[in-house]
Design an enzyme around this catalytic site. Structure first.
Site, PDB file in Angstrom:
ATOM      1  N   ASP A 113      41.892  25.696  40.857  1.00 30.80           N
ATOM      2  CA  ASP A 113      42.072  24.542  41.734  1.00 30.80           C
ATOM      3  C   ASP A 113      43.391  23.856  41.392  1.00 30.80           C
ATOM      4  OD1 ASP A 113      39.555  25.065  42.707  1.00 30.80           O
ATOM      5  OD2 ASP A 113      38.563  23.509  41.512  1.00 30.80           O
ATOM      6  N   ARG A 114      43.957  23.205  42.367  1.00 31.13           N
ATOM      7  CA  ARG A 114      45.229  22.515  42.154  1.00 31.13           C
ATOM      8  C   ARG A 114      45.138  21.498  41.007  1.00 31.13           C
ATOM      9  NH1 ARG A 114      48.749  19.483  46.930  1.00 31.13           N
ATOM     10  NH2 ARG A 114      50.512  18.878  45.616  1.00 31.13           N
TER      11      ARG A 114
END
Length: 321
Positions: A146-147
């Site tokens: 995930d970012r």
């Protein structure tokens, strides 16, 4: 920036070369048709619009050298141009390389950096690495983070390595371990969360995942590392690889991760922010896999960034008794 598409191409035929031997047809198409939604790839397979040697095939069909693939006309998103390798944020990634050889690389991905461009981002991690390593023409992400998550991420520099590492993921022989700071006192007996996860895409395009009986089977192992007065540092090892899996399983156990913008607890997050925690406390701290060429076990560790380290130092004076 809105995604632009090129006009539909006509039917094309491709002959499989040695580099693609044993790759699944669905994965091959997703790599060839960059920007095409995964759902469309499976639709054209299901409808028989994709043919291998003039026959319908299932998504799990493994390609053989000399196979002739018929690919129907589809609209393909224009590839994002690579950033300049001279950009400061691209150059800064050199210091985040934890391991590199001729066929693969392991990065300590910084929090806030998307793994690829799109959704308004000109470029992400993979585009930056392609700019830094222009000779690595076949460079691809092996998996994603995930970012908001930092830590170990694996990149293949050759298709043969990508196939080997994907096989390890499918066979669950690759070990990924994360550190997460969660609300409250994690119970010692809670060592495995097995809860099906269902992914929803909101009208805004935002992805949200929830535990749902109709979701995909999902399992995460948890182990207590350290207890503090109002929170617990746990190690999470995902057995399956679903979107937001650790975050949603922690929430399902009643222990949301600190400063999680999607699944967090506002009051707990605020107390953590007073300690200087300004990001999701989820970090992929260790990755173990078999090297695609030698077969030897490789273990890579990613140190915590300063924000996470300082948070733990401040919590150290508030140990759970």
């Amino acid at each position: 920036m809105s995604e632009q598409t090129t006009p539909s191409q006509g039917v094309r035929f491709q002959t499989v070369e040695a580099g693609y031997q044993e790759q699944r047809i669905d994965n091959y198409l997703m790599a060839q048709l960059k920007g095409v939604p995964k759902s469309l790839v499976y639709r054209i397979l299901r409808k028989g619009e994709v043919r291998v040697n003039k026959k319908r095939v299932k998504p799990e069909y493994k390609l053989q050298v000399g196979d002739i693939i018929r690919i129907p006309p589809v609209r393909v998103a224009e590839a994002n141009p690579l950033p300049s390798a001279k950009l400061d944020q691209v150059q800064a990634l050199q210091a985040h390389i934890l391991y590199e050889d001729d066929v693969l690389m392991v990065m300590n991905k910084p929090a806030g950096l998307a793994v690829h461009g799109g959704s308004g981002l000109q470029f992400g991690l993979i585009e930056s690495l392609r700019a830094l390593r222009p000779d690595a023409k076949q460079m691809e992400l092996v998996h994603r983070l995930d970012r908001e998550t930092s830590g170990c991420i694996l990149i293949a520099k050759r298709r043969s390595a990508l196939r080997s590492l994907h096989e390890q993921l499918r066979n669950k022989t690759m070990d990924k371990q994360y550190l997460a700071l969660v609300r409250g006192q994690w119970q010692k007996h809670v060592k495995l969360i097995a809860a099906p996860l269902l992914k929803n895409t909101l009208k805004s395009g935002e992805r949200v995942v929830r535990v749902d009986a109709e979701g995909k089977p999902s399992e995460t192992r948890f182990r207590i590392v350290e207890k503090y007065a109002q929170c617990t540092l746990v190690e999470a090892s995902p057995i399956t690889g679903r979107t937001h899996q650790i975050r949603v399983h922690a929430l399902h156990a009643g222990h949301p991760i600190a400063c999680d913008p999607k699944y967090g607890d506002a009051e707990f997050d605020q107390s953590m922010q007073t300690l200087g925690l300004s990001r999701l406390f989820l970090h992929a701290h260790q990755l173990t896999f078999s090297h695609p060429q030698t077969g030897k076990a490789v273990t890579v560790n990613a140190p915590l960034d300063d924000i996470l380290m300082n948070t733990l130092k401040q919590l150290g004076s508030r140990k759970y008794s």
